[in-house]
Design an enzyme around this catalytic site. Structure first.
Site, short mmCIF file in Angstrom:
data_model
loop_
_atom_site.label_atom_id
_atom_site.label_comp_id
_atom_site.label_asym_id
_atom_site.label_seq_id
_atom_site.Cartn_x
_atom_site.Cartn_y
_atom_site.Cartn_z
N GLN A 52 45.28 -10.90 -1.63
CA GLN A 52 43.89 -10.44 -1.44
C GLN A 52 43.60 -9.17 -2.23
OE1 GLN A 52 41.36 -12.01 -0.10
NE2 GLN A 52 42.64 -13.73 0.54
N GLY A 70 43.27 -10.26 -5.94
CA GLY A 70 42.06 -11.05 -6.23
C GLY A 70 40.79 -10.22 -6.07
N HIS A 86 40.45 -9.29 7.62
CA HIS A 86 40.93 -10.05 8.78
C HIS A 86 40.61 -9.21 10.01
CE1 HIS A 86 43.05 -13.18 10.66
NE2 HIS A 86 44.30 -12.85 10.44
N1 LIG Z 1 46.56 -14.40 2.11
C1 LIG Z 1 45.44 -14.98 2.53
O1 LIG Z 1 45.21 -16.16 2.31
C2 LIG Z 1 44.40 -14.17 3.26
C3 LIG Z 1 43.13 -14.73 3.39
C4 LIG Z 1 42.15 -13.98 4.00
C5 LIG Z 1 42.47 -12.74 4.51
N2 LIG Z 1 43.73 -12.23 4.42
C6 LIG Z 1 44.00 -10.88 4.95
O2 LIG Z 1 44.01 -9.96 3.87
C7 LIG Z 1 44.93 -8.88 4.16
C8 LIG Z 1 45.95 -8.79 3.05
O3 LIG Z 1 46.67 -9.99 3.00
P1 LIG Z 1 47.50 -10.45 1.71
O4 LIG Z 1 47.96 -11.84 2.00
O5 LIG Z 1 46.77 -10.14 0.47
O6 LIG Z 1 48.69 -9.44 1.66
P2 LIG Z 1 50.12 -9.44 2.28
O7 LIG Z 1 50.98 -10.30 1.42
O8 LIG Z 1 50.06 -9.70 3.72
O9 LIG Z 1 50.41 -7.88 2.05
C9 LIG Z 1 50.99 -7.44 0.91
C10 LIG Z 1 50.71 -5.97 0.60
O10 LIG Z 1 51.07 -5.10 1.67
C11 LIG Z 1 51.96 -4.12 1.13
N3 LIG Z 1 52.88 -3.60 2.14
C12 LIG Z 1 53.56 -4.31 3.07
N4 LIG Z 1 54.29 -3.46 3.84
C13 LIG Z 1 54.05 -2.21 3.38
C14 LIG Z 1 54.49 -0.91 3.75
N5 LIG Z 1 55.32 -0.74 4.79
N6 LIG Z 1 54.03 0.15 3.06
C15 LIG Z 1 53.18 -0.02 2.02
N7 LIG Z 1 52.72 -1.22 1.62
C16 LIG Z 1 53.15 -2.30 2.29
C17 LIG Z 1 52.75 -4.89 0.04
O11 LIG Z 1 53.34 -3.98 -0.85
P3 LIG Z 1 54.78 -4.31 -1.53
O12 LIG Z 1 54.54 -5.34 -2.57
O13 LIG Z 1 55.17 -3.00 -2.09
O14 LIG Z 1 55.66 -4.82 -0.42
C18 LIG Z 1 51.60 -5.67 -0.60
O15 LIG Z 1 50.89 -4.91 -1.52
C19 LIG Z 1 45.53 -9.22 5.52
O16 LIG Z 1 44.78 -8.58 6.52
C20 LIG Z 1 45.36 -10.72 5.61
O17 LIG Z 1 45.35 -11.21 6.94
C21 LIG Z 1 44.69 -12.90 3.78
#
Ligand SMILES: NC(=O)c1ccc[n+]([C@@H]2O[C@H](COP(=O)([O-])OP(=O)(O)OC[C@H]3O[C@@H](n4cnc5c(N)ncnc54)[C@H](OP(=O)(O)O)[C@@H]3O)[C@@H](O)[C@H]2O)c1
Length: 413
Positions: free
Chosen positions: A107, A110, A189
């Site tokens: 996310q 994108g 979310h």
């Molecule tokens: N994926 C989907 O289809 C989707 C759809 C709609 C909404 N959402 C929502 O959008 C939000 C983001 O989701 P996502 O899927 O894009 O991401 P994600 O894969 O859940 O999160 C990844 C990000 O979080 C960082 N991160 C994780 N632990 C960390 C820590 N302890 N300290 C600093 N950074 C940390 C990671 O950094 P590193 O790379 O350094 O680990 C990475 O940049 C969430 O709320 C999710 O529910 C997701």
């Protein structure tokens, strides 16, 4: 069902079956993106338009984006459209803002790239490592548009919290002090806000708290944007301190690449999302596939036959058609043998699984699912355990058979 028989019947009225299927696949880019368009009227209108324009590159958003209130089988819902917020309008609206995106998962990437391409002042706040390196490859520059989380929090007036849901809880004590009066906190979310007793994410009262939740993966957010189309997103306002929270949510939703924006609440978004992914989108579907495959195998059918009849035909042939035309069309278009069986058997299946869905909803609503996610995700062994579980699925006979079947597709040869 015999695929050949089915296809010749159902596609009989199309002069070129290959073209038809190709177009249907374009339409059903992402099941989640279209799941929200449950009204067959709306869906058919959108699909007819896509087909008419013969593909995404020629898609003209304003031609079908004129309705503000849509009737979903008697329930009227507000739907915002991107033509309300032309680029110049939101560029001007956010001209004094700095959007700080925390996290560069699907996310963050994108939405961040789309908002940057749309001319907003976007910076990233990341820890060094995987995401940081990925961001540099995409042209984010350390010290200019790429900062530590702390630095990005200081600079941002609008904070996109796109960290993983578990990290949103973990980093909240660091984030909260930077949410000073008048700032905007943005989520994709409802998770952190709704389950506040578990996440402890309780924003200060003098900021706006909004949500734009794309109904699809971040990869789709980007590819639909690059194709000149837009993903469907849900929007919600949790806290409106400035009186402009709704406007900001709609404008930001458009700027990050949404086409239509459907109004919801943080709670409704997270409850439906958690049920959906545990249910029909992923959890239930694997359960159903596996059960049918196991029964066929136990009765002497070969792996290829069991796989083709369970997964290949559904994903490659029937599901796209159901997505495009609805279940009534599907039942009408298949052989009378298949039709009778499907009409008779959907009820026992419904009755068997409905109690499981009821149980699932309760588990989502009472926070059990959230506590499990937070607990599991914070284990140091999380990745290791996950890989083990995924390997088990990948190496199961069902999905091993799938690898062989997929390798035979023309595009994989
Ligand atoms: N994926 C989907 O289809 C989707 C759809 C709609 C909404 N959402 C929502 O959008 C939000 C983001 O989701 P996502 O899927 O894009 O991401 P994600 O894969 O859940 O999160 C990844 C990000 O979080 C960082 N991160 C994780 N632990 C960390 C820590 N302890 N300290 C600093 N950074 C940390 C990671 O950094 P590193 O790379 O350094 O680990 C990475 O940049 C969430 O709320 C999710 O529910 C997701």
């Amino acid at each position: 069902m015999n695929s050949t028989r089915f296809l010749s019947r159902s596609l009989g009225r199309y002069s070129n079956a290959a073209t038809f299927l190709k177009q249907q696949r374009k339409v059903i880019v992402n099941a989640r993106a279209f799941s929200i368009l449950s009204s067959s009227t709306v869906q058919k209108a959108a699909i007819a338009k896509f087909n008419f324009l013969n593909g995404p590159k020629h898609y003209q958003p304003n031609q079908i984006r004129t309705l503000k209130t849509l009737d979903f089988s008697g329930t009227k819902e507000n739907v915002y459209e991107r033509s309300d917020w032309p680029k110049e309008k939101y560029q001007n609206y956010f001209k004094d803002d700095t959007i700080s995106i925390l996290g560069y998962g699907p996310q963050g990437r994108g939405q961040g790239l789309n908002a940057r391409d749309n001319g907003l002042n976007v910076i990233l706040g990341l820890r060094e490592g995987r995401s940081w390196n990925e961001a540099m490859k995409d042209g984010w520059i350390p010290g200019k548009s790429l900062f530590s989380i702390e630095e990005a929090l200081k600079k941002g007036t609008i904070i996109f919290n796109l960290l993983s849901d578990a990290a949103q809880k973990q980093l909240w004590p660091q984030i909260k002090p930077h949410l000073t009066k008048g700032k905007t906190l943005y989520f994709s979310h409802g998770f952190s806000i709704v389950y506040k007793d578990d996440t402890l994410v309780i924003p200060p009262k003098d900021i706006d708290v909004i949500m734009v939740a794309p109904k699809g993966s971040g990869k789709t957010v980007r590819t639909l944007f690059l194709d000149g189309r837009g993903i469907n997103s849900s929007i919600a306002v949790f806290q409106d301190f400035t009186g402009k929270a709704k406007d900001k949510a709609v404008a930001l939703g458009v700027a990050i690449g949404s086409g239509y924006l459907y109004e919801t609440t943080f709670e409704r978004e997270v409850f439906s999302d958690l049920v959906g992914e545990r249910g029909v989108l992923m959890g239930a579907i694997q359960g159903l596939f596996l059960a049918q495959y196991e029964v066929l195998r136990a009765r002497g059918h070969t792996p290829s036959e069991a796989f083709n009849e369970t997964v290949e035909e559904s994903t490659q042939s029937l599901y796209p058609l159901i997505g495009a035309n609805g279940m009534d069309w599907m039942y009408a278009a298949c052989s009378t043998t298949a039709q009778r069986g499907a009409l008779d058997w959907y009820k026992p299946f419904h009755d068997a699984v409905k109690p499981v869905f009821e149980k699932l909803y309760v588990s989502v609503a009472n926070g059990t699912e959230t506590r499990r996610v937070l607990e599991k995700n914070s284990l140091p062994t999380y990745r290791e355990e996950l890989e083990k579980e995924l390997k088990e699925i990948s190496e199961s006979e069902l999905w091993s058979a799938g690898k062989v079947v997929r390798s035979l597709r023309p595009e994989n040869k």
